[in-house]
Design a protein around this motif. Structure first.
Motif, PDB file in Angstrom:
ATOM      1  N   SER A 236     -34.419 -66.142   1.941  1.00 10.53           N
ATOM      2  CA  SER A 236     -35.173 -65.517   3.031  1.00 10.53           C
ATOM      3  C   SER A 236     -36.678 -65.487   2.784  1.00 10.53           C
ATOM      4  CB  SER A 236     -34.652 -64.103   3.322  1.00 10.53           C
ATOM      5  OG  SER A 236     -34.804 -63.272   2.204  1.00 10.53           O
ATOM      6  N   VAL A 237     -37.094 -65.254   1.542  1.00  6.14           N
ATOM      7  CA  VAL A 237     -38.542 -65.114   1.303  1.00  6.14           C
ATOM      8  C   VAL A 237     -39.161 -66.309   0.594  1.00  6.14           C
ATOM      9  CG1 VAL A 237     -38.535 -62.592   1.366  1.00  6.14           C
ATOM     10  CG2 VAL A 237     -38.218 -63.759  -0.819  1.00  6.14           C
ATOM     11  N   GLY A 238     -38.351 -67.289   0.247  1.00  2.32           N
ATOM     12  CA  GLY A 238     -38.893 -68.500  -0.371  1.00  2.32           C
ATOM     13  C   GLY A 238     -38.700 -68.538  -1.876  1.00  2.32           C
ATOM     14  N   ALA A 239     -38.627 -69.728  -2.381  1.00  5.26           N
ATOM     15  CA  ALA A 239     -38.413 -69.940  -3.815  1.00  5.26           C
ATOM     16  C   ALA A 239     -39.547 -69.304  -4.617  1.00  5.26           C
ATOM     17  CB  ALA A 239     -38.322 -71.432  -4.109  1.00  5.26           C
ATOM     18  N   GLY A 240     -39.155 -68.548  -5.640  1.00  5.50           N
ATOM     19  CA  GLY A 240     -40.135 -67.920  -6.521  1.00  5.50           C
ATOM     20  C   GLY A 240     -40.757 -66.649  -5.969  1.00  5.50           C
TER      21      GLY A 240
ATOM     22  N   TRP B  54     -39.185 -57.265   4.351  1.00 11.91           N
ATOM     23  CA  TRP B  54     -38.287 -58.424   4.430  1.00 11.91           C
ATOM     24  C   TRP B  54     -38.762 -59.376   5.525  1.00 11.91           C
ATOM     25  CZ3 TRP B  54     -35.114 -59.626   8.663  1.00 11.91           C
ATOM     26  CH2 TRP B  54     -34.219 -60.678   8.463  1.00 11.91           C
ATOM     27  N   LEU B  55     -39.086 -58.827   6.700  1.00 11.73           N
ATOM     28  CA  LEU B  55     -39.572 -59.646   7.818  1.00 11.73           C
ATOM     29  C   LEU B  55     -40.871 -60.353   7.448  1.00 11.73           C
ATOM     30  CD1 LEU B  55     -39.296 -60.527  10.795  1.00 11.73           C
ATOM     31  CD2 LEU B  55     -40.551 -58.444  11.413  1.00 11.73           C
ATOM     32  N   GLN B  56     -41.784 -59.630   6.789  1.00 10.66           N
ATOM     33  CA  GLN B  56     -43.038 -60.240   6.357  1.00 10.66           C
ATOM     34  C   GLN B  56     -42.764 -61.383   5.388  1.00 10.66           C
ATOM     35  OE1 GLN B  56     -45.920 -56.361   6.688  1.00 10.66           O
ATOM     36  NE2 GLN B  56     -45.361 -56.993   4.700  1.00 10.66           N
ATOM     37  N   GLY B  57     -41.785 -61.192   4.521  1.00 10.80           N
ATOM     38  CA  GLY B  57     -41.433 -62.256   3.578  1.00 10.80           C
ATOM     39  C   GLY B  57     -40.965 -63.503   4.285  1.00 10.80           C
TER      40      GLY B  57
ATOM     41  N   GLY C 198     -42.272 -68.822   5.862  1.00  4.32           N
ATOM     42  CA  GLY C 198     -42.317 -69.889   6.862  1.00  4.32           C
ATOM     43  C   GLY C 198     -43.706 -70.495   6.993  1.00  4.32           C
ATOM     44  N   LEU C 199     -44.722 -69.652   6.967  1.00  2.00           N
ATOM     45  CA  LEU C 199     -46.096 -70.149   7.087  1.00  2.00           C
ATOM     46  C   LEU C 199     -46.557 -70.864   5.821  1.00  2.00           C
ATOM     47  CD1 LEU C 199     -47.691 -67.105   8.950  1.00  2.00           C
ATOM     48  CD2 LEU C 199     -47.101 -69.340   9.914  1.00  2.00           C
TER      49      LEU C 199
ATOM     50  N   ALA D 235     -48.159 -62.305   8.669  1.00  2.00           N
ATOM     51  CA  ALA D 235     -46.880 -61.631   8.424  1.00  2.00           C
ATOM     52  C   ALA D 235     -47.023 -60.120   8.579  1.00  2.00           C
ATOM     53  CB  ALA D 235     -46.372 -61.977   7.023  1.00  2.00           C
ATOM     54  N   ALA D 236     -48.105 -59.572   8.070  1.00  2.00           N
ATOM     55  CA  ALA D 236     -48.332 -58.125   8.196  1.00  2.00           C
ATOM     56  C   ALA D 236     -48.552 -57.738   9.651  1.00  2.00           C
ATOM     57  CB  ALA D 236     -49.531 -57.705   7.340  1.00  2.00           C
ATOM     58  N   MET D 237     -49.194 -58.580  10.423  1.00  8.75           N
ATOM     59  CA  MET D 237     -49.428 -58.278  11.840  1.00  8.75           C
ATOM     60  C   MET D 237     -48.122 -58.283  12.636  1.00  8.75           C
ATOM     61  SD  MET D 237     -53.024 -60.318  12.324  1.00  8.75           S
ATOM     62  CE  MET D 237     -53.240 -59.955  14.048  1.00  8.75           C
ATOM     63  N   VAL D 238     -47.234 -59.213  12.341  1.00  4.71           N
ATOM     64  CA  VAL D 238     -45.928 -59.256  13.013  1.00  4.71           C
ATOM     65  C   VAL D 238     -45.139 -57.987  12.701  1.00  4.71           C
ATOM     66  CG1 VAL D 238     -43.692 -60.446  13.046  1.00  4.71           C
ATOM     67  CG2 VAL D 238     -45.808 -61.772  13.139  1.00  4.71           C
TER      68      VAL D 238
END
Length: 184
Positions: free
Chosen positions: A73-77, A132-135, A140-141, A157-160
């Motif tokens: 969900s949040v990316g490798a590493g 989690w959503l920010q991650g 993705g970005l 991500a923080a704005m979303v």
């Protein structure tokens, strides 16, 4: 008779209330939005400082958080404290500031101290979800080939997540936790 001295915001509050409940609600929503914009500034500043300051801080998360912030969900590493803490801490600090500003300025509330405890519990859950959503958004970005998105990933991500929190926190504070003082 001398006119009672009142602050600028208090005078606008009184004028809005004299126009009816819908105008008063619109004015409270506007004040909440202004406080949210201020706290968003605090959050964006903190998330970017912490994001880049802690990017090499890689201790693993406990199992219950590792399940939420998986590499899928949040990316490798990124399933580590250096990735999660900037989002969580910046959000917590900004929303705590927002609570007290809204308590005194937006809703003029005399809510008991335990309402803040309830707010912290709700905020903790909301921040876990928002982190989690920010991650997911940041991951993705960061995975794009567009350098502009990579540099602004934590900000976007923080704005979303902030928009989601705004939608939850206004009614929670207005109708549940920070009802206006009686007699005002």
């Amino acid at each position: 008779m001398e006119k009672e001295k009142t602050g600028f915001i208090k005078r606008i509050d009184q004028k809005a209330e004299s126009k009816g409940s819908k105008i008063a609600l619109l004015w409270q929503f506007t004040k909440f939005l202004v406080v949210s914009l201020l706290t968003t500034g605090v959050q964006l500043l903190l998330v970017n400082i912490l994001f880049f300051a802690l990017k090499d801080f890689k201790p693993g998360l406990p199992n219950f958080l590792n399940a939420i912030f998986s590499e899928t969900s949040v990316g490798a590493g990124n399933n580590n404290w250096g990735y999660v803490l900037p989002f969580f801490l910046s959000n917590f600090v900004a929303n705590t500031i927002g609570y007290f500003l809204n308590r005194s300025k937006t809703f003029r509330s005399d809510a008991p101290w335990w309402h803040f405890v309830v707010y912290i519990v709700v905020l903790f859950s909301l921040i876990l979800f928002a982190t989690w959503l920010q991650g997911i958004v940041a991951n993705g970005l960061l995975s794009t080939d567009i350098e502009f998105f990579k540099k602004l990933a934590p900000t976007i991500a923080a704005m979303v997540a902030g928009t989601l929190q705004f939608i939850v926190l206004f009614p929670l504070q207005k109708y549940v936790l920070l009802r206006e003082k009686k007699g005002e």
